[in-house]
Design a protein around this motif. Sequence first.
Motif, short mmCIF file in Angstrom:
data_model
loop_
_atom_site.label_atom_id
_atom_site.label_comp_id
_atom_site.label_asym_id
_atom_site.label_seq_id
_atom_site.Cartn_x
_atom_site.Cartn_y
_atom_site.Cartn_z
N ASP A 39 -53.14 -90.50 15.51
CA ASP A 39 -53.72 -89.52 16.43
C ASP A 39 -55.08 -89.99 16.96
OD1 ASP A 39 -54.13 -87.24 17.93
OD2 ASP A 39 -53.85 -85.84 16.29
N GLY A 57 -48.80 -89.04 15.72
CA GLY A 57 -49.50 -87.85 15.23
C GLY A 57 -49.17 -86.63 16.06
N ASP A 58 -49.86 -85.54 15.76
CA ASP A 58 -49.63 -84.32 16.54
C ASP A 58 -50.46 -84.27 17.81
OD1 ASP A 58 -52.19 -83.65 15.68
OD2 ASP A 58 -51.50 -82.22 14.19
N PHE A 59 -51.35 -85.24 17.98
CA PHE A 59 -52.15 -85.45 19.20
C PHE A 59 -53.13 -84.32 19.48
CE2 PHE A 59 -49.22 -88.72 21.51
CZ PHE A 59 -49.28 -89.54 20.39
N ASP A 60 -53.56 -83.64 18.44
CA ASP A 60 -54.56 -82.59 18.67
C ASP A 60 -55.97 -83.15 18.77
OD1 ASP A 60 -54.92 -83.29 16.02
OD2 ASP A 60 -55.00 -81.24 15.26
N SER A 61 -56.15 -84.44 18.43
CA SER A 61 -57.47 -85.05 18.55
C SER A 61 -57.46 -86.31 19.42
CB SER A 61 -58.03 -85.37 17.17
OG SER A 61 -57.17 -86.25 16.46
N LEU A 62 -56.35 -86.60 20.06
CA LEU A 62 -56.26 -87.75 20.96
C LEU A 62 -56.94 -87.40 22.28
CD1 LEU A 62 -55.04 -90.63 21.32
CD2 LEU A 62 -53.05 -89.49 22.36
N ARG A 67 -55.17 -91.27 26.15
CA ARG A 67 -53.82 -91.04 26.69
C ARG A 67 -53.59 -91.87 27.96
NH1 ARG A 67 -51.18 -86.09 24.96
NH2 ARG A 67 -52.53 -84.89 23.56
N PRO A 77 -45.70 -88.62 19.86
CA PRO A 77 -46.12 -87.33 19.32
C PRO A 77 -45.11 -86.76 18.34
CG PRO A 77 -45.31 -87.09 21.57
CD PRO A 77 -45.34 -88.56 21.29
N ASP A 85 -51.54 -86.30 9.89
CA ASP A 85 -51.21 -87.45 10.75
C ASP A 85 -51.03 -88.72 9.92
OD1 ASP A 85 -51.22 -86.11 13.26
OD2 ASP A 85 -53.41 -86.10 13.23
#
Length: 228
Positions: A39, A57-62, A67, A77, A85
Amino acid sequence: MNDAIVFSTSPVTLIGAGTVPEQAIEAALALAPDVVCADGGANVALQLGLDPVAVIGDFDSLSEAARVAIPEDRLHPIAEQDSTDFDKCLRHIDAPLVLGAGFDGSRVDHQMAAFNAMVRRPERRCILLGPELISFVAPPELRLDLAVGTLVSLFPMAAVTGRSAGLRWPIEGLHFAPDGRVGTSNEISGPLHLWFDSPAMLMMLPLTELEPAAAALSQAPAWPVHAG
């Protein structure tokens, strides 16, 4: 490992969103130049001038910048929120060894969650690199030849027993547990040979010993997939 997102016949470096000490990332990349990010670890990797082969990862901090910078086919994701993650990466990387940086020390809760994931997936060989120490799940049997006086710490994540040769304070006959006896600050007294009865012992060595530790861990017998 049919669910692998990343497949490699060589060790890989896994970067998390925590603090990544320069000496740790240099040591990891020297052994494992291919980079995978957990992530927001991609944000860190790009700042370091690295080109990740995958982000998981769940991409909540990417970040949005990450991106855009990373090709879409390298972004993987995983939306579920029941695992970290780091755990998502461990279970989706098929490699002989994962060297993780950015998971150790900057937040104690994240560090403990990483240790938890390592113990629950002991068949996934992984070494976490911090600013001073490396940490990994001790295999069923391990041989290491390090300098006399080298620090060795053993911390149990569940009840575990073992045997040793080459430790200043032998461990045979001791019953380790996270709420009982632990093995902090032991020392090498000769060629090290360790045996453990379950995949529950974290072993910690100085960062300077990463290369021999990685080689020894790669050659050691593996734990089976853990039922837990």
